[in-house]
Motif scaffolding. Structure first.
Motif, PDB file in Angstrom:
ATOM      1  N   ALA A 140      -7.456  13.113  10.201  1.00 35.91           N
ATOM      2  CA  ALA A 140      -7.427  13.667  11.554  1.00 35.91           C
ATOM      3  C   ALA A 140      -6.002  13.627  12.116  1.00 35.91           C
ATOM      4  N   ALA A 141      -5.307  12.514  11.884  1.00 37.85           N
ATOM      5  CA  ALA A 141      -3.939  12.388  12.369  1.00 37.85           C
ATOM      6  C   ALA A 141      -3.031  13.400  11.679  1.00 37.85           C
ATOM      7  N   LYS A 142      -3.244  13.600  10.389  1.00 37.53           N
ATOM      8  CA  LYS A 142      -2.444  14.573   9.635  1.00 37.53           C
ATOM      9  C   LYS A 142      -2.684  15.972  10.165  1.00 37.53           C
ATOM     10  N   ALA A 143      -3.932  16.264  10.528  1.00 39.23           N
ATOM     11  CA  ALA A 143      -4.281  17.582  11.065  1.00 39.23           C
ATOM     12  C   ALA A 143      -3.606  17.826  12.412  1.00 39.23           C
ATOM     13  N   LEU A 144      -3.333  16.749  13.130  1.00 38.66           N
ATOM     14  CA  LEU A 144      -2.658  16.857  14.427  1.00 38.66           C
ATOM     15  C   LEU A 144      -1.141  16.934  14.274  1.00 38.66           C
ATOM     16  N   GLY A 145      -0.673  16.886  13.051  1.00 44.51           N
ATOM     17  CA  GLY A 145       0.759  17.004  12.801  1.00 44.51           C
ATOM     18  C   GLY A 145       1.524  15.706  12.858  1.00 44.51           C
ATOM     19  N   MET A 146       0.828  14.588  12.824  1.00 46.95           N
ATOM     20  CA  MET A 146       1.495  13.286  12.871  1.00 46.95           C
ATOM     21  C   MET A 146       2.091  12.946  11.508  1.00 46.95           C
ATOM     22  N   THR A 147       3.227  12.260  11.531  1.00 48.00           N
ATOM     23  CA  THR A 147       3.813  11.762  10.290  1.00 48.00           C
ATOM     24  C   THR A 147       3.037  10.514   9.868  1.00 48.00           C
ATOM     25  N   HIS A 148       3.316  10.058   8.653  1.00 46.61           N
ATOM     26  CA  HIS A 148       2.626   8.847   8.173  1.00 46.61           C
ATOM     27  C   HIS A 148       2.966   7.650   9.063  1.00 46.61           C
ATOM     28  N   ALA A 149       4.238   7.549   9.453  1.00 48.68           N
ATOM     29  CA  ALA A 149       4.662   6.427  10.304  1.00 48.68           C
ATOM     30  C   ALA A 149       3.963   6.472  11.663  1.00 48.68           C
ATOM     31  N   GLN A 150       3.859   7.674  12.236  1.00 48.64           N
ATOM     32  CA  GLN A 150       3.179   7.818  13.527  1.00 48.64           C
ATOM     33  C   GLN A 150       1.699   7.488  13.399  1.00 48.64           C
ATOM     34  N   THR A 151       1.111   7.895  12.306  1.00 52.53           N
ATOM     35  CA  THR A 151      -0.309   7.618  12.076  1.00 52.53           C
ATOM     36  C   THR A 151      -0.562   6.118  12.018  1.00 52.53           C
ATOM     37  N   MET A 152       0.298   5.407  11.286  1.00 49.74           N
ATOM     38  CA  MET A 152       0.136   3.967  11.164  1.00 49.74           C
ATOM     39  C   MET A 152       0.351   3.276  12.507  1.00 49.74           C
TER      40      MET A 152
ATOM     41  N   GLN B  88       5.702  -1.443  -4.073  1.00 54.15           N
ATOM     42  CA  GLN B  88       4.409  -2.021  -4.448  1.00 54.15           C
ATOM     43  C   GLN B  88       4.590  -3.246  -5.331  1.00 54.15           C
ATOM     44  N   LYS B  89       5.438  -3.105  -6.343  1.00 57.84           N
ATOM     45  CA  LYS B  89       5.648  -4.196  -7.292  1.00 57.84           C
ATOM     46  C   LYS B  89       6.314  -5.396  -6.629  1.00 57.84           C
ATOM     47  N   LEU B  90       7.345  -5.138  -5.830  1.00 54.68           N
ATOM     48  CA  LEU B  90       8.064  -6.226  -5.170  1.00 54.68           C
ATOM     49  C   LEU B  90       7.158  -6.977  -4.195  1.00 54.68           C
ATOM     50  N   SER B  91       6.419  -6.225  -3.388  1.00 49.31           N
ATOM     51  CA  SER B  91       5.509  -6.850  -2.423  1.00 49.31           C
ATOM     52  C   SER B  91       4.409  -7.613  -3.138  1.00 49.31           C
ATOM     53  N   GLY B  92       3.878  -7.004  -4.185  1.00 48.76           N
ATOM     54  CA  GLY B  92       2.818  -7.654  -4.945  1.00 48.76           C
ATOM     55  C   GLY B  92       3.298  -8.938  -5.614  1.00 48.76           C
ATOM     56  N   ALA B  93       4.517  -8.918  -6.149  1.00 54.22           N
ATOM     57  CA  ALA B  93       5.078 -10.100  -6.801  1.00 54.22           C
ATOM     58  C   ALA B  93       5.294 -11.231  -5.796  1.00 54.22           C
ATOM     59  N   TYR B  94       5.802 -10.882  -4.616  1.00 53.24           N
ATOM     60  CA  TYR B  94       6.022 -11.879  -3.557  1.00 53.24           C
ATOM     61  C   TYR B  94       4.695 -12.538  -3.196  1.00 53.24           C
ATOM     62  N   ILE B  95       3.705 -11.721  -2.922  1.00 51.86           N
ATOM     63  CA  ILE B  95       2.397 -12.236  -2.509  1.00 51.86           C
ATOM     64  C   ILE B  95       1.781 -13.096  -3.610  1.00 51.86           C
ATOM     65  N   PHE B  96       1.881 -12.637  -4.838  1.00 53.27           N
ATOM     66  CA  PHE B  96       1.319 -13.387  -5.974  1.00 53.27           C
ATOM     67  C   PHE B  96       1.992 -14.751  -6.105  1.00 53.27           C
ATOM     68  N   PHE B  97       3.305 -14.776  -5.967  1.00 47.99           N
ATOM     69  CA  PHE B  97       4.038 -16.034  -6.129  1.00 47.99           C
ATOM     70  C   PHE B  97       3.670 -17.049  -5.050  1.00 47.99           C
ATOM     71  N   PHE B  98       3.720 -16.640  -3.786  1.00 51.54           N
ATOM     72  CA  PHE B  98       3.502 -17.603  -2.705  1.00 51.54           C
ATOM     73  C   PHE B  98       2.036 -17.970  -2.520  1.00 51.54           C
ATOM     74  N   ARG B  99       1.122 -17.111  -2.961  1.00 53.90           N
ATOM     75  CA  ARG B  99      -0.293 -17.475  -2.929  1.00 53.90           C
ATOM     76  C   ARG B  99      -0.681 -18.267  -4.172  1.00 53.90           C
ATOM     77  N   GLY B 100       0.100 -18.135  -5.229  1.00 52.62           N
ATOM     78  CA  GLY B 100      -0.257 -18.755  -6.499  1.00 52.62           C
ATOM     79  C   GLY B 100       0.380 -20.102  -6.762  1.00 52.62           C
TER      80      GLY B 100
ATOM     81  N   ILE C 184       0.824  -1.209   0.000  1.00 49.98           N
ATOM     82  CA  ILE C 184       0.000   0.000   0.000  1.00 49.98           C
ATOM     83  C   ILE C 184       0.860   1.262   0.000  1.00 49.98           C
ATOM     84  N   SER C 185       2.178   1.065  -0.115  1.00 56.07           N
ATOM     85  CA  SER C 185       3.091   2.199  -0.157  1.00 56.07           C
ATOM     86  C   SER C 185       2.920   2.986  -1.456  1.00 56.07           C
ATOM     87  N   LYS C 186       3.275   4.251  -1.412  1.00 54.90           N
ATOM     88  CA  LYS C 186       3.228   5.083  -2.612  1.00 54.90           C
ATOM     89  C   LYS C 186       4.459   4.848  -3.489  1.00 54.90           C
ATOM     90  N   ASN C 187       5.430   4.131  -2.932  1.00 51.02           N
ATOM     91  CA  ASN C 187       6.634   3.788  -3.691  1.00 51.02           C
ATOM     92  C   ASN C 187       6.306   2.645  -4.656  1.00 51.02           C
TER      93      ASN C 187
END
Length: 219
Positions: free
Chosen positions: A123-135, A51-63, A44-47
């Motif tokens: 809401a978390a962004k409005a409080l000034g939290m970073t993405h990592a802190q939000t997660m 995304q591709k690497l994670s998706g490929a891993y999941i596809f391979f081991f589930r497939g 779910i990363s914007k990178n």
């Protein structure tokens, strides 16, 4: 000696096999859960690369079948290079089950995270939290309850799938049952073996139901 006494006499050996089944299941699912968190966040990363690497891993081991993955790790990798030789059947099974379980749990985590209302992110962004802190502080804690039922189902599936390790001669509950059946020439050994599987499944089902109720405070 009647049949009941025979089955009672088989119990110590069956319990030895059950120890392998449980230890392999527990450490594989826990290790897979840790790996799956990174895979889910990568998917779910914007990178795009993550995304591709994670998706490929999941596809391979589930497939691909888990049994084929187990054979590949234990039998095929050493033929590619002796560096990849894994002498311990337990470690080979652990690696295969961990990698496979991680792929399934990654999709579970991804779905749980994405099910959280987007307003929480805003809401978390409005409080000034970073993405990592939000997660870490907002999203993941709210995902706990939604994760427990499917992760519990995955754990139960892994317990039953460990019977596949008998194919590489790892003496789990299934392999021990087959050995007793062969030596005693009696298929009745499958009765206490199935009862053991049922008891273990029932116990862990109860545990995960309890955890689901406990973490319902996040809803």
């Amino acid at each position: 000696m009647n049949e009941i006494e025979k089955m009672i006499g088989w119990l110590p050996a069956l319990f030895d096999g059950l120890k392998i089944t449980l230890s392999l299941s527990v450490i594989s699912v826990i290790s897979g859960l840790i790996l799956s968190l990174f895979l889910a966040l990568g998917k779910i990363s914007k990178n795009k690369i993550l995304q591709k690497l994670s998706g490929a891993y999941i596809f391979f081991f589930r497939g691909t079948p888990l049994l084929m993955q187990l054979f590949f790790i234990y039998y095929a990798l050493p033929q590619i290079s002796s560096v990849f030789t894994i002498k311990s059947r337990f470690i080979a099974a652990f690696i295969a089950f961990t990698l496979n379980s991680a792929a399934y749990q990654a999709e579970i985590i991804r779905a749980a995270i994405q099910s959280i209302d987007k307003g929480q992110f805003e809401a978390a962004k409005a409080l000034g939290m970073t993405h990592a802190q939000t997660m870490r502080l907002v999203i993941i804690p709210q995902s706990y309850r939604r994760l427990i039922p499917p992760v519990g189902n995955e754990f139960i599936m892994v317990i039953k799938d460990t019977s596949l390790v008998s194919t590489i001669a790892l003496v789990d509950l299934m392999k021990r049952t087959s050995q007793i059946q062969s030596s005693a020439s009696s298929a009745l050994v499958y009765i206490p073996a199935m009862i053991m599987y049922l008891i273990v499944t029932a116990v862990f089902t109860y545990v995960f139901d309890y955890l689901e109720k406990k973490f319902s405070v996040y809803e």
